[in-house]
Motif scaffolding. Structure first.
Motif, PDB file in Angstrom:
ATOM      1  N   ASP A 123       0.831  -1.202   0.000  1.00 22.46           N
ATOM      2  CA  ASP A 123       0.000   0.000   0.000  1.00 22.46           C
ATOM      3  C   ASP A 123       0.866   1.252   0.000  1.00 22.46           C
ATOM      4  O   ASP A 123       0.569   2.232  -0.693  1.00 22.46           O
ATOM      5  CB  ASP A 123      -0.931   0.011   1.222  1.00 22.46           C
ATOM      6  CG  ASP A 123      -2.070  -0.992   1.079  1.00 22.46           C
ATOM      7  OD1 ASP A 123      -2.390  -1.363  -0.071  1.00 22.46           O
ATOM      8  OD2 ASP A 123      -2.627  -1.398   2.114  1.00 22.46           O
ATOM      9  N   ASP A 124       1.953   1.236   0.793  1.00 21.93           N
ATOM     10  CA  ASP A 124       2.861   2.376   0.819  1.00 21.93           C
ATOM     11  C   ASP A 124       3.470   2.604  -0.561  1.00 21.93           C
ATOM     12  O   ASP A 124       3.556   3.741  -1.043  1.00 21.93           O
ATOM     13  CB  ASP A 124       3.996   2.147   1.821  1.00 21.93           C
ATOM     14  CG  ASP A 124       3.541   2.266   3.265  1.00 21.93           C
ATOM     15  OD1 ASP A 124       2.482   2.874   3.504  1.00 21.93           O
ATOM     16  OD2 ASP A 124       4.235   1.733   4.151  1.00 21.93           O
ATOM     17  N   LEU A 125       3.911   1.534  -1.199  1.00 18.38           N
ATOM     18  CA  LEU A 125       4.535   1.653  -2.516  1.00 18.38           C
ATOM     19  C   LEU A 125       3.542   2.189  -3.545  1.00 18.38           C
ATOM     20  O   LEU A 125       3.902   2.998  -4.396  1.00 18.38           O
ATOM     21  CB  LEU A 125       5.094   0.297  -2.954  1.00 18.38           C
ATOM     22  CG  LEU A 125       6.259  -0.236  -2.106  1.00 18.38           C
ATOM     23  CD1 LEU A 125       6.585  -1.677  -2.496  1.00 18.38           C
ATOM     24  CD2 LEU A 125       7.493   0.641  -2.265  1.00 18.38           C
ATOM     25  N   CYS A 126       2.295   1.725  -3.470  1.00 18.89           N
ATOM     26  CA  CYS A 126       1.264   2.214  -4.397  1.00 18.89           C
ATOM     27  C   CYS A 126       0.966   3.694  -4.172  1.00 18.89           C
ATOM     28  O   CYS A 126       0.688   4.439  -5.123  1.00 18.89           O
ATOM     29  CB  CYS A 126      -0.024   1.414  -4.230  1.00 18.89           C
ATOM     30  SG  CYS A 126       0.071  -0.279  -4.823  1.00 18.89           S
ATOM     31  N   ASP A 127       0.993   4.121  -2.907  1.00 14.26           N
ATOM     32  CA  ASP A 127       0.648   5.501  -2.557  1.00 14.26           C
ATOM     33  C   ASP A 127       1.806   6.473  -2.788  1.00 14.26           C
ATOM     34  O   ASP A 127       1.613   7.693  -2.727  1.00 14.26           O
ATOM     35  CB  ASP A 127       0.221   5.588  -1.085  1.00 14.26           C
ATOM     36  CG  ASP A 127      -1.114   4.918  -0.837  1.00 14.26           C
ATOM     37  OD1 ASP A 127      -1.850   4.693  -1.817  1.00 14.26           O
ATOM     38  OD2 ASP A 127      -1.406   4.603   0.332  1.00 14.26           O
ATOM     39  N   THR A 163       4.116   9.060  -4.078  1.00 11.40           N
ATOM     40  CA  THR A 163       3.998  10.073  -5.117  1.00 11.40           C
ATOM     41  C   THR A 163       5.382  10.451  -5.642  1.00 11.40           C
ATOM     42  O   THR A 163       6.410  10.045  -5.090  1.00 11.40           O
ATOM     43  CB  THR A 163       3.309  11.330  -4.566  1.00 11.40           C
ATOM     44  OG1 THR A 163       4.170  11.929  -3.582  1.00 11.40           O
ATOM     45  CG2 THR A 163       1.958  10.996  -3.938  1.00 11.40           C
ATOM     46  N   GLU A 164       5.385  11.273  -6.695  1.00 13.55           N
ATOM     47  CA  GLU A 164       6.652  11.761  -7.241  1.00 13.55           C
ATOM     48  C   GLU A 164       7.409  12.561  -6.182  1.00 13.55           C
ATOM     49  O   GLU A 164       8.632  12.448  -6.059  1.00 13.55           O
ATOM     50  CB  GLU A 164       6.397  12.623  -8.477  1.00 13.55           C
ATOM     51  CG  GLU A 164       5.779  11.882  -9.650  1.00 13.55           C
ATOM     52  CD  GLU A 164       6.786  11.085 -10.448  1.00 13.55           C
ATOM     53  OE1 GLU A 164       7.993  11.369 -10.358  1.00 13.55           O
ATOM     54  OE2 GLU A 164       6.357  10.156 -11.164  1.00 13.55           O
ATOM     55  N   ASP A 165       6.679  13.377  -5.412  1.00 15.03           N
ATOM     56  CA  ASP A 165       7.323  14.156  -4.347  1.00 15.03           C
ATOM     57  C   ASP A 165       7.914  13.232  -3.289  1.00 15.03           C
ATOM     58  O   ASP A 165       9.013  13.493  -2.760  1.00 15.03           O
ATOM     59  CB  ASP A 165       6.323  15.119  -3.698  1.00 15.03           C
ATOM     60  CG  ASP A 165       5.968  16.288  -4.611  1.00 15.03           C
ATOM     61  OD1 ASP A 165       6.736  16.549  -5.559  1.00 15.03           O
ATOM     62  OD2 ASP A 165       4.915  16.920  -4.370  1.00 15.03           O
ATOM     63  N   ASP A 166       7.175  12.157  -2.947  1.00 13.64           N
ATOM     64  CA  ASP A 166       7.694  11.191  -1.970  1.00 13.64           C
ATOM     65  C   ASP A 166       8.992  10.572  -2.480  1.00 13.64           C
ATOM     66  O   ASP A 166       9.947  10.379  -1.713  1.00 13.64           O
ATOM     67  CB  ASP A 166       6.671  10.079  -1.716  1.00 13.64           C
ATOM     68  CG  ASP A 166       5.413  10.571  -1.015  1.00 13.64           C
ATOM     69  OD1 ASP A 166       5.496  11.563  -0.267  1.00 13.64           O
ATOM     70  OD2 ASP A 166       4.350   9.952  -1.230  1.00 13.64           O
ATOM     71  N   MET A 167       9.016  10.254  -3.774  1.00 12.84           N
ATOM     72  CA  MET A 167      10.217   9.644  -4.352  1.00 12.84           C
ATOM     73  C   MET A 167      11.413  10.578  -4.239  1.00 12.84           C
ATOM     74  O   MET A 167      12.519  10.153  -3.872  1.00 12.84           O
ATOM     75  CB  MET A 167       9.979   9.290  -5.820  1.00 12.84           C
ATOM     76  CG  MET A 167       8.989   8.160  -6.033  1.00 12.84           C
ATOM     77  SD  MET A 167       8.824   7.775  -7.800  1.00 12.84           S
ATOM     78  CE  MET A 167       7.352   6.751  -7.774  1.00 12.84           C
ATOM     79  N   SER A 192      10.123   5.348   7.111  1.00  7.46           N
ATOM     80  CA  SER A 192       8.782   4.920   6.709  1.00  7.46           C
ATOM     81  C   SER A 192       8.140   6.022   5.886  1.00  7.46           C
ATOM     82  O   SER A 192       8.573   7.183   5.905  1.00  7.46           O
ATOM     83  CB  SER A 192       7.927   4.635   7.946  1.00  7.46           C
ATOM     84  OG  SER A 192       7.637   5.849   8.630  1.00  7.46           O
ATOM     85  N   LEU A 193       7.097   5.693   5.145  1.00  4.84           N
ATOM     86  CA  LEU A 193       6.403   6.692   4.339  1.00  4.84           C
ATOM     87  C   LEU A 193       5.814   7.772   5.235  1.00  4.84           C
ATOM     88  O   LEU A 193       5.889   8.965   4.924  1.00  4.84           O
ATOM     89  CB  LEU A 193       5.302   6.025   3.512  1.00  4.84           C
ATOM     90  CG  LEU A 193       4.448   6.961   2.654  1.00  4.84           C
ATOM     91  CD1 LEU A 193       5.315   7.721   1.648  1.00  4.84           C
ATOM     92  CD2 LEU A 193       3.359   6.172   1.926  1.00  4.84           C
TER      93      LEU A 193
END
Length: 247
Positions: free
Chosen positions: A204-208, A210-214, A228-229
């Motif tokens: 779920d974290d990987l699916c959620d 975003t580009e900003d998170d990356m 963690s996310l």
């Protein structure tokens, strides 16, 4: 020494992900089997030519022709059809013609698959499960295609429903990582860090992600840490994900 290394089990096939993008694939025949072969190679971005009398086309193959998804030659196979071809898939109800096609392919060193004749196949089609970038193939080495289908469905039913999307996001992150750490000597560190991300983040974290998170997460590559996310979004780099292992 016995048991130190894997035992050899002969009789198998070398299962590979064959890249046929922009390769010329010739499909001989226009029935149900040919339709399945066409879908397989179109999904792999091959350039497909179908040779078959129009009377031999089933509805699906006729649709591919009408939509110009394939090139079409309205006649029976001729040896000249093999010129400049990278792969041949034969699916005709004529054993003699099939054998002749295979012999011609051998002479020209063109890899060929003759439907339903395992001895005249350089490779087999397995039963495929596809979810975005995820592909899983089950092969019985030509012994039991129906059983391969049953096994494939059993495997697919046990996969998380969002695994394809998670893999897609991981692929984007991996490509971004290569841009900021392109040097060959950084390869082992890239692999270790990406493994940490996949192990410590849930699907779920990987699916959620975003580009900003990356972009934020990539800032932790050099120290080799993976917050963690939730911690990443809260700006808490010491936060450690302690959820279940899901991928």
């Amino acid at each position: 020494m016995k048991g130190q290394y894997p035992d050899i089990q002969g009789g198998g096939s070398l299962i590979l992900a064959w890249q046929v993008r922009n390769k010329k694939v010739l499909v001989i025949g226009g029935g149900e089997v040919a339709a399945g072969r066409i879908v397989n190679v179109l999904n792999a971005d091959a350039k497909v030519t179908v040779v078959s009398p129009r009377s031999g086309l089933n509805d699906e193959v006729a649709y591919r022709v009408e939509q110009k998804q394939v090139e079409y030659i309205d006649r029976k196979f001729e040896p000249s059809d093999l010129d400049d071809v990278d792969m041949v898939l034969a699916a005709v109800d004529d054993p003699e013609a099939s054998t002749q096609i295979y012999k011609l392919c051998q002479e020209k060193r063109i890899p060929a698959n003759i439907a339903d004749v395992p001895p005249e196949c350089d490779f087999y089609f397995g039963s495929i499960h596809r979810d975005g970038p995820l592909q899983i193939m089950v092969s019985t080495n030509g012994n039991g295609p129906k059983l391969a289908n049953i096994v494939r469905r059993r495997i697919a039913s046990n996969l998380p429903s969002n695994i394809g999307a998670a893999i897609q996001r991981v692929g984007i992150l991996r490509r971004k990582l290569r841009k900021i750490a392109p040097a060959p000597e950084e390869g082992p560190k890239r692999m270790q860090w990406m493994s940490k991300v996949c192990e410590q983040w849930s699907l779920d974290d990987l699916c959620d992600m975003t580009e900003d998170d990356m972009e934020s997460l990539l800032g932790f590559f050099q120290p080799g840490t993976v917050p963690s996310l939730e911690a990443l979004r809260l700006g808490d780099p010491d936060g450690v994900f302690d959820g279940p292992f899901l991928i």
